[in-house]
Motif scaffolding. Structure first.
Motif, PDB file in Angstrom:
ATOM      1  N   UNK A   1      19.362  -8.040  15.662  1.00  0.00           N
ATOM      2  CA  UNK A   1      19.622  -7.248  16.596  1.00  0.00           C
ATOM      3  C   UNK A   1      20.160  -6.126  15.451  1.00  0.00           C
ATOM      4  N   UNK A   2      19.937  -4.771  15.670  1.00  0.00           N
ATOM      5  CA  UNK A   2      20.593  -3.566  14.969  1.00  0.00           C
ATOM      6  C   UNK A   2      21.684  -2.891  15.490  1.00  0.00           C
ATOM      7  N   UNK A   3      22.693  -2.979  14.832  1.00  0.00           N
ATOM      8  CA  UNK A   3      23.991  -2.305  15.615  1.00  0.00           C
ATOM      9  C   UNK A   3      24.618  -1.678  14.522  1.00  0.00           C
ATOM     10  N   UNK A   4      25.666  -0.530  15.066  1.00  0.00           N
ATOM     11  CA  UNK A   4      26.408   0.352  14.037  1.00  0.00           C
ATOM     12  C   UNK A   4      27.654  -0.704  13.720  1.00  0.00           C
ATOM     13  N   UNK A   5      27.896  -0.654  12.351  1.00  0.00           N
ATOM     14  CA  UNK A   5      29.136  -1.605  11.815  1.00  0.00           C
ATOM     15  C   UNK A   5      30.452  -1.319  12.721  1.00  0.00           C
ATOM     16  N   UNK A   6      30.330  -0.343  13.253  1.00  0.00           N
ATOM     17  CA  UNK A   6      31.666  -0.159  14.057  1.00  0.00           C
ATOM     18  C   UNK A   6      31.499  -0.775  15.424  1.00  0.00           C
ATOM     19  N   UNK A   7      30.359  -1.350  15.811  1.00  0.00           N
ATOM     20  CA  UNK A   7      30.425  -2.304  17.029  1.00  0.00           C
ATOM     21  C   UNK A   7      30.414  -3.814  16.821  1.00  0.00           C
ATOM     22  N   UNK A   8      30.573  -4.147  15.543  1.00  0.00           N
ATOM     23  CA  UNK A   8      30.714  -5.572  15.107  1.00  0.00           C
ATOM     24  C   UNK A   8      32.179  -5.918  15.438  1.00  0.00           C
ATOM     25  N   UNK A  14      26.575  -9.472   8.756  1.00  0.00           N
ATOM     26  CA  UNK A  14      25.268  -8.598   8.945  1.00  0.00           C
ATOM     27  C   UNK A  14      24.594  -8.053   7.544  1.00  0.00           C
ATOM     28  N   UNK A  15      23.508  -7.350   7.498  1.00  0.00           N
ATOM     29  CA  UNK A  15      22.847  -7.167   6.304  1.00  0.00           C
ATOM     30  C   UNK A  15      22.677  -5.384   6.608  1.00  0.00           C
ATOM     31  N   UNK A  16      23.427  -4.733   5.771  1.00  0.00           N
ATOM     32  CA  UNK A  16      23.117  -3.298   5.788  1.00  0.00           C
ATOM     33  C   UNK A  16      21.604  -2.944   5.846  1.00  0.00           C
ATOM     34  N   UNK A  17      21.004  -2.081   6.713  1.00  0.00           N
ATOM     35  CA  UNK A  17      19.667  -1.618   6.722  1.00  0.00           C
ATOM     36  C   UNK A  17      19.427  -0.327   6.512  1.00  0.00           C
ATOM     37  N   UNK A  67      32.057   4.126   9.477  1.00  0.00           N
ATOM     38  CA  UNK A  67      31.451   2.936   9.906  1.00  0.00           C
ATOM     39  C   UNK A  67      30.414   3.015  10.960  1.00  0.00           C
ATOM     40  N   UNK A  68      30.553   4.185  11.692  1.00  0.00           N
ATOM     41  CA  UNK A  68      29.464   4.620  12.828  1.00  0.00           C
ATOM     42  C   UNK A  68      28.132   5.027  12.169  1.00  0.00           C
ATOM     43  N   UNK A  69      28.341   5.351  10.814  1.00  0.00           N
ATOM     44  CA  UNK A  69      26.778   5.815  10.266  1.00  0.00           C
ATOM     45  C   UNK A  69      26.083   4.687   9.603  1.00  0.00           C
ATOM     46  N   UNK A  70      26.897   3.488   9.380  1.00  0.00           N
ATOM     47  CA  UNK A  70      26.286   2.421   8.840  1.00  0.00           C
ATOM     48  C   UNK A  70      25.612   1.463   9.960  1.00  0.00           C
ATOM     49  N   UNK A  71      24.038   1.214   9.624  1.00  0.00           N
ATOM     50  CA  UNK A  71      23.310   0.443  10.548  1.00  0.00           C
ATOM     51  C   UNK A  71      23.182  -0.832  10.026  1.00  0.00           C
ATOM     52  N   UNK A  72      23.461  -2.055  10.927  1.00  0.00           N
ATOM     53  CA  UNK A  72      23.349  -3.272  10.272  1.00  0.00           C
ATOM     54  C   UNK A  72      22.403  -4.278  11.141  1.00  0.00           C
ATOM     55  N   UNK A  73      21.978  -5.181  10.295  1.00  0.00           N
ATOM     56  CA  UNK A  73      21.157  -6.112  11.283  1.00  0.00           C
ATOM     57  C   UNK A  73      22.152  -7.254  11.309  1.00  0.00           C
ATOM     58  N   UNK A  74      22.891  -7.787  12.512  1.00  0.00           N
ATOM     59  CA  UNK A  74      23.601  -8.536  12.870  1.00  0.00           C
ATOM     60  C   UNK A  74      23.203 -10.017  12.501  1.00  0.00           C
ATOM     61  N   UNK A  75      23.669 -10.979  11.863  1.00  0.00           N
ATOM     62  CA  UNK A  75      23.307 -12.243  11.706  1.00  0.00           C
ATOM     63  C   UNK A  75      23.957 -13.126  12.542  1.00  0.00           C
TER      64      UNK A  75
END
Length: 76
Positions: A1-8, A14-17, A67-75
């Motif tokens: 699932x892809x989320x913004x870093x600010x939402x974690x 997660x892995x930055x995508x 942090x809102x600009x960083x998209x992460x694949x949550x682990x």
């Protein structure tokens, strides 16, 4: 699932995508070691204040806007 870093939440990793935003924001994040493919762990994300993440052995404080600009694949 892809989320913004600010939402974690605290304790998640997660892995930055992708890094969205302008060249300045991208360059600043790349200079801190936050690049696509790198694993980040959220140490602190509660408000108020910055989000604190671990990247390798470094700890980095990021404002919520960046942090809102960083998209992460949550682990999971």
């Amino acid at each position: 699932m892809y989320v913004r870093l600010s939402q974690m939440r605290e304790g998640e990793s997660g892995i930055v995508v992708d890094i969205q935003g302008g060249a300045g924001a991208r360059q600043r994040l790349l200079g801190m070691g936050i690049t696509p493919g790198v694993r980040v762990w959220v140490i602190k994300s509660s408000r108020p204040g910055p989000i604190i993440v671990a990247v390798g052995t470094s700890r980095i404080a990021l404002g919520r806007g960046i942090a809102d600009k960083i998209i992460v694949r949550r682990e999971l």
